[in-house]
Design a protein around this motif. Structure first.
Motif, PDB file in Angstrom:
ATOM      1  N   ALA A   1       0.825  -1.212   0.000  1.00 34.49           N
ATOM      2  CA  ALA A   1       0.000   0.000   0.000  1.00 34.49           C
ATOM      3  C   ALA A   1       0.856   1.258   0.000  1.00 34.49           C
ATOM      4  O   ALA A   1       1.981   1.258   0.500  1.00 34.49           O
ATOM      5  CB  ALA A   1      -0.904   0.004   1.221  1.00 34.49           C
ATOM      6  N   VAL A   2       0.254   2.327  -0.545  1.00 37.64           N
ATOM      7  CA  VAL A   2       0.884   3.641  -0.587  1.00 37.64           C
ATOM      8  C   VAL A   2      -0.139   4.667  -0.116  1.00 37.64           C
ATOM      9  O   VAL A   2      -1.303   4.620  -0.516  1.00 37.64           O
ATOM     10  CB  VAL A   2       1.328   4.002  -2.024  1.00 37.64           C
TER      11      VAL A   2
ATOM     12  N   PRO B   1       1.315   0.821 -10.710  1.00 38.68           N
ATOM     13  CA  PRO B   1       2.260  -0.041 -11.431  1.00 38.68           C
ATOM     14  C   PRO B   1       2.703  -1.275 -10.644  1.00 38.68           C
ATOM     15  O   PRO B   1       3.175  -2.243 -11.229  1.00 38.68           O
ATOM     16  CB  PRO B   1       3.462   0.873 -11.692  1.00 38.68           C
ATOM     17  N   TYR B   2       2.545  -1.236  -9.338  1.00 43.00           N
ATOM     18  CA  TYR B   2       3.002  -2.329  -8.484  1.00 43.00           C
ATOM     19  C   TYR B   2       1.851  -3.193  -7.961  1.00 43.00           C
ATOM     20  O   TYR B   2       2.075  -4.126  -7.191  1.00 43.00           O
ATOM     21  CB  TYR B   2       3.808  -1.769  -7.313  1.00 43.00           C
ATOM     22  N   GLY B   3       0.628  -2.851  -8.338  1.00 42.96           N
ATOM     23  CA  GLY B   3      -0.527  -3.608  -7.873  1.00 42.96           C
ATOM     24  C   GLY B   3      -0.816  -3.397  -6.398  1.00 42.96           C
ATOM     25  O   GLY B   3      -1.451  -4.231  -5.752  1.00 42.96           O
ATOM     26  N   ALA B   4      -0.357  -2.287  -5.845  1.00 42.92           N
ATOM     27  CA  ALA B   4      -0.564  -1.987  -4.423  1.00 42.92           C
ATOM     28  C   ALA B   4      -1.849  -1.182  -4.242  1.00 42.92           C
ATOM     29  O   ALA B   4      -2.350  -0.565  -5.186  1.00 42.92           O
ATOM     30  CB  ALA B   4       0.628  -1.198  -3.882  1.00 42.92           C
ATOM     31  N   HIS B   5      -2.366  -1.170  -3.017  1.00 44.20           N
ATOM     32  CA  HIS B   5      -3.539  -0.358  -2.695  1.00 44.20           C
ATOM     33  C   HIS B   5      -3.110   1.084  -2.463  1.00 44.20           C
ATOM     34  O   HIS B   5      -1.993   1.338  -2.022  1.00 44.20           O
ATOM     35  CB  HIS B   5      -4.232  -0.891  -1.434  1.00 44.20           C
ATOM     36  N   ALA B   6      -4.019   2.020  -2.748  1.00 44.41           N
ATOM     37  CA  ALA B   6      -3.721   3.446  -2.593  1.00 44.41           C
ATOM     38  C   ALA B   6      -4.667   4.076  -1.584  1.00 44.41           C
ATOM     39  O   ALA B   6      -5.857   3.749  -1.543  1.00 44.41           O
ATOM     40  CB  ALA B   6      -3.849   4.151  -3.931  1.00 44.41           C
ATOM     41  N   TYR B   7      -4.121   4.981  -0.770  1.00 41.45           N
ATOM     42  CA  TYR B   7      -4.902   5.680   0.260  1.00 41.45           C
ATOM     43  C   TYR B   7      -4.500   7.147   0.291  1.00 41.45           C
ATOM     44  O   TYR B   7      -3.336   7.478   0.089  1.00 41.45           O
ATOM     45  CB  TYR B   7      -4.638   5.070   1.648  1.00 41.45           C
ATOM     46  N   GLU B   8      -5.462   8.016   0.597  1.00 37.01           N
ATOM     47  CA  GLU B   8      -5.163   9.430   0.820  1.00 37.01           C
ATOM     48  C   GLU B   8      -4.989   9.719   2.301  1.00 37.01           C
ATOM     49  O   GLU B   8      -4.675  10.832   2.685  1.00 37.01           O
ATOM     50  CB  GLU B   8      -6.259  10.314   0.215  1.00 37.01           C
ATOM     51  N   SER B   9      -5.155   8.698   3.121  1.00 35.94           N
ATOM     52  CA  SER B   9      -5.004   8.824   4.570  1.00 35.94           C
ATOM     53  C   SER B   9      -4.113   7.687   5.075  1.00 35.94           C
ATOM     54  O   SER B   9      -4.435   6.512   4.868  1.00 35.94           O
ATOM     55  CB  SER B   9      -6.385   8.740   5.239  1.00 35.94           C
ATOM     56  N   TYR B  10      -3.010   8.035   5.709  1.00 33.00           N
ATOM     57  CA  TYR B  10      -2.147   6.982   6.235  1.00 33.00           C
ATOM     58  C   TYR B  10      -2.840   6.225   7.361  1.00 33.00           C
ATOM     59  O   TYR B  10      -2.608   5.033   7.553  1.00 33.00           O
ATOM     60  CB  TYR B  10      -0.787   7.535   6.683  1.00 33.00           C
ATOM     61  N   GLU B  11      -3.733   6.910   8.099  1.00 37.17           N
ATOM     62  CA  GLU B  11      -4.451   6.234   9.182  1.00 37.17           C
ATOM     63  C   GLU B  11      -5.329   5.109   8.631  1.00 37.17           C
ATOM     64  O   GLU B  11      -5.371   4.020   9.200  1.00 37.17           O
ATOM     65  CB  GLU B  11      -5.331   7.222   9.970  1.00 37.17           C
ATOM     66  N   GLU B  12      -6.000   5.383   7.537  1.00 40.73           N
ATOM     67  CA  GLU B  12      -6.838   4.352   6.915  1.00 40.73           C
ATOM     68  C   GLU B  12      -5.971   3.198   6.413  1.00 40.73           C
ATOM     69  O   GLU B  12      -6.320   2.033   6.559  1.00 40.73           O
ATOM     70  CB  GLU B  12      -7.654   4.947   5.766  1.00 40.73           C
ATOM     71  N   MET B  13      -4.833   3.526   5.819  1.00 43.93           N
ATOM     72  CA  MET B  13      -3.923   2.489   5.337  1.00 43.93           C
ATOM     73  C   MET B  13      -3.482   1.590   6.483  1.00 43.93           C
ATOM     74  O   MET B  13      -3.511   0.367   6.375  1.00 43.93           O
ATOM     75  CB  MET B  13      -2.696   3.110   4.669  1.00 43.93           C
ATOM     76  N   LEU B  14      -3.097   2.204   7.624  1.00 44.15           N
ATOM     77  CA  LEU B  14      -2.637   1.416   8.764  1.00 44.15           C
ATOM     78  C   LEU B  14      -3.745   0.557   9.356  1.00 44.15           C
ATOM     79  O   LEU B  14      -3.488  -0.535   9.853  1.00 44.15           O
ATOM     80  CB  LEU B  14      -2.059   2.334   9.839  1.00 44.15           C
ATOM     81  N   GLU B  15      -4.968   1.060   9.286  1.00 43.82           N
ATOM     82  CA  GLU B  15      -6.090   0.309   9.833  1.00 43.82           C
ATOM     83  C   GLU B  15      -6.481  -0.868   8.943  1.00 43.82           C
ATOM     84  O   GLU B  15      -6.802  -1.947   9.437  1.00 43.82           O
ATOM     85  CB  GLU B  15      -7.295   1.229  10.007  1.00 43.82           C
TER      86      GLU B  15
ATOM     87  N   PRO C   1      -4.232  14.426  -3.675  1.00 41.07           N
ATOM     88  CA  PRO C   1      -5.221  13.628  -4.406  1.00 41.07           C
ATOM     89  C   PRO C   1      -4.640  12.981  -5.668  1.00 41.07           C
ATOM     90  O   PRO C   1      -4.001  13.645  -6.479  1.00 41.07           O
ATOM     91  CB  PRO C   1      -6.308  14.645  -4.771  1.00 41.07           C
ATOM     92  N   GLY C   2      -4.822  11.691  -5.784  1.00 34.85           N
ATOM     93  CA  GLY C   2      -4.373  10.949  -6.957  1.00 34.85           C
ATOM     94  C   GLY C   2      -2.934  10.490  -6.940  1.00 34.85           C
ATOM     95  O   GLY C   2      -2.559   9.588  -7.681  1.00 34.85           O
ATOM     96  N   ARG C   3      -2.093  11.085  -6.105  1.00 36.39           N
ATOM     97  CA  ARG C   3      -0.668  10.730  -6.117  1.00 36.39           C
ATOM     98  C   ARG C   3      -0.436   9.299  -5.645  1.00 36.39           C
ATOM     99  O   ARG C   3       0.363   8.567  -6.234  1.00 36.39           O
ATOM    100  CB  ARG C   3       0.147  11.700  -5.280  1.00 36.39           C
ATOM    101  N   ALA C   4      -1.128   8.881  -4.601  1.00 35.74           N
ATOM    102  CA  ALA C   4      -0.952   7.508  -4.105  1.00 35.74           C
ATOM    103  C   ALA C   4      -1.399   6.503  -5.157  1.00 35.74           C
ATOM    104  O   ALA C   4      -0.727   5.494  -5.376  1.00 35.74           O
ATOM    105  CB  ALA C   4      -1.722   7.307  -2.807  1.00 35.74           C
TER     106      ALA C   4
END
Length: 90
Positions: free
Chosen positions: A30-31, A45-59, A36-39
């Motif tokens: 995840a990134v 290209p790496y098939g990773a998940h994208a988030y605009e909030s690091y808190e949501e990513m960590l959760e 907006p849109g940068r993640a």
């Protein structure tokens, strides 16, 4: 294999993304980036998940390693839920 998350997908973060994705012992999961849109652009290209909030990513993600390549340290460099953190600062 270590599941890796990245906070910050700017110029420095992009170089780390390529290194993580190319390492045989890591999987870019995840990134997160507040721009907006940068993640999404960095993660796709790496098939990773994208988030605009690091808190949501960590959760949502089960990460074992967290890389911070942001201008600020959202986690303060503190270990988060049994994740190791690598900080990259100027």
């Amino acid at each position: 294999m270590f599941s890796v998350g990245m906070i910050g997908a700017g110029i420095i973060g992009a170089s780390h993304l390529a290194a993580v994705a190319g390492h045989p012992d890591t999987r870019l999961a995840a990134v997160a980036d507040i721009a907006p849109g940068r993640a999404q652009q960095a993660a796709a290209p790496y098939g990773a998940h994208a988030y605009e909030s690091y808190e949501e990513m960590l959760e949502r993600e089960k990460l074992e390693l967290l890389l911070e390549a942001a201008r600020y340290s959202p986690t303060g460099g503190n270990q988060q839920k049994n994740r190791y953190i690598l900080l990259d600062r100027d």
